[in-house]
Design an enzyme around this catalytic site. Structure first.
Site, PDB file in Angstrom:
ATOM      1  N   ARG A  44     127.975 184.256  45.321  1.00 28.20           N
ATOM      2  CA  ARG A  44     127.461 184.946  46.504  1.00 28.20           C
ATOM      3  C   ARG A  44     128.383 184.699  47.695  1.00 28.20           C
ATOM      4  O   ARG A  44     129.015 183.662  47.799  1.00 28.20           O
ATOM      5  CB  ARG A  44     126.050 184.436  46.811  1.00 28.20           C
TER       6      ARG A  44
ATOM      7  N   ARG B  37     125.990 192.700  42.734  1.00 25.83           N
ATOM      8  CA  ARG B  37     124.569 192.355  42.753  1.00 25.83           C
ATOM      9  C   ARG B  37     123.866 193.037  43.921  1.00 25.83           C
ATOM     10  O   ARG B  37     124.477 193.371  44.936  1.00 25.83           O
ATOM     11  CB  ARG B  37     124.389 190.841  42.832  1.00 25.83           C
TER      12      ARG B  37
ATOM     13  N   ARG C  83     120.289 142.134  34.231  1.00 30.42           N
ATOM     14  CA  ARG C  83     121.075 143.295  34.658  1.00 30.42           C
ATOM     15  C   ARG C  83     122.090 143.668  33.581  1.00 30.42           C
ATOM     16  O   ARG C  83     122.861 142.820  33.120  1.00 30.42           O
ATOM     17  CB  ARG C  83     121.805 142.997  35.974  1.00 30.42           C
TER      18      ARG C  83
END
Length: 410
Positions: free
Chosen positions: A22, A81, A170
């Site tokens: 676009r 479009r 961890r």
């Protein structure tokens, strides 16, 4: 429903790549055609789509004339479009559905995100074959990350909690597979699925892309990062630009600003950019030959060439013929030659050479024809900009063999 060839389990029907582009991007104005590493952003994915060899057609859906023009220059067909799917609230699925309504012959779609400039042809070949031959109804791209997630705190004093790991244990990165996350680069699906309003459904599969190729561009902050990433990991086409051995600069409009100044005494002078000279010397130090071409006879051009000890051909009416002589003299392939020009006399040379560039103020047809458009004007550092681009390509070439091994699908 998409037909399948029972003898080969290969889906039949036309397969199209589709890029939504676009013109009304809010984050970065006309982002889809803004120059990234010297080329329009959309060109990086268009080249990969065309060279992948997987699609019957490559389409760009746009509402903007300049995006349409550039897309066609890079080998795509253009779908204009409608306004209904061109506003800020329009969704991608609505835009794809509109395209499919205009093209009932298309059964499979590979939607490619314009803002994924490190996309490689094989990133498209893998998902395409999964959909066409592997029985998948939809396939999308993912990347693996190793982010440790924490619960969002919404009230003052509230305590957060780890969501995907144990803080007491961890995980080390090398001991943890991480998570697969959509990266938005590609979405492949059948017509039937898309018309039902889904990008993912039926038999769903994913195609994993390395994190080095998974980059998206939404804001201006992303742009310089993407520019460096694409130089190292972008797809430069079937022409291999890394073997440059001869670099040619047009004098007028590239090394100068294309202006001829005449004093009251009748003397003429032109101005050159000192930074360009530094860039040229760096090319020579890296083993590249550098030469200058000029349509005009000019004593100032000769003095500039002498200062840098560069071969110069002036009064050139057929630059391509001169370049051909140099090519034969140095026993080069056209892919071994890089050239920077700016106007009509340079046009055929720009199309023929392995790497081509032009200044920011070059003529519009030239800007369309080249691979690299500098951010700077002629005589204002454009040549230095091109030199840096060629040196970056050279660095890319040093790791080309290793990268080729990494790129080969397992």
């Amino acid at each position: 429903m998409t037909e399948t060839d029972s003898s080969t389990s290969r889906r039949k029907g036309k397969f199209a790549a589709l890029i939504l582009a676009r013109g009304g991007s809010k984050g970065i104005k006309l982002k889809n055609i803004k120059l990234l590493a010297g080329q329009p952003l959309i060109s990086w994915v268009l080249r990969s789509a065309v060279d992948s060899g997987e699609f019957d057609e490559v389409w760009v859906s746009t509402d903007h004339d300049e995006i349409a023009r550039i897309s066609e220059e890079w080998g795509a067909k253009v779908h204009r479009r409608s306004a209904e799917v061109s506003h800020d609230a329009s969704t991608s699925i609505e835009t794809v559905q509109e395209f499919l309504k205009f093209h009932p012959e298309i059964e499979l779609i590979g939607q490619i995100q314009c803002t994924s400039p490190c996309l490689q042809p094989w990133h498209l070949q893998g998902p395409a074959r999964m959909v066409r031959e592997g029985g998948y109804d939809s396939v999308f791209a993912v990347s693996r990350n190793h982010l440790l997630r924490w619960k969002e705190v919404k009230k003052p004093g509230e305590q957060t909690e780890a969501e995907n790991f144990n803080p007491a244990k961890r995980p080390r990165r090398q001991d943890w597979a991480g998570h697969l996350c959509e990266n938005g680069a590609v979405y492949f699906a059948t017509r039937e699925l898309l018309m039902s309003g889904l990008f993912q459904g039926g038999r769903v599969g994913y195609f994993e892309m390395g994190p080095e190729y998974s980059i998206d561009i939404d804001t201006d902050v992303d742009w310089p990062i993407a520019e460096q990433r694409v130089i190292k990991f972008g797809y430069f086409g079937k022409k291999k630009p890394q073997g440059v051995r001869l670099v040619v600069f047009a004098a007028d409009g590239v090394l100068t600003d294309n202006m001829l100044h005449i004093t009251s005494a009748g003397d003429e002078f032109r101005s050159y950019n000192f930074s360009d000279s530094i860039g040229i010397q760096e090319l020579i130090q890296k083993g590249m030959a550098v030469r200058i071409l000029s349509c005009e006879e000019s004593i100032t051009h000769q003095k500039y060439a002498d200062k840098l000890n560069l071969p110069l051909t002036m009064g050139c009416k057929d630059k391509l013929a001169v370049l051909e002589e140099w090519r034969k003299e140095l026993q080069l392939d056209w892919l071994d030659i890089a050239i920077m020009g700016c106007d009509t006399p340079d046009f055929e040379c720009l199309k023929r050479c392995g790497v081509s560039g032009c200044p920011a103020d070059a003529q519009a047809p030239v800007q369309t024809a080249v691979q690299f458009v500098s951010k700077l004007a002629g005589g204002r550092g454009a040549a230095r900009d091109f030199c840096e681009y060629l040196l970056l390509l050279r660095e890319k070439a040093k790791s080309a063999e290793e990268q080729e091994r990494c790129l080969t699908p397992k």
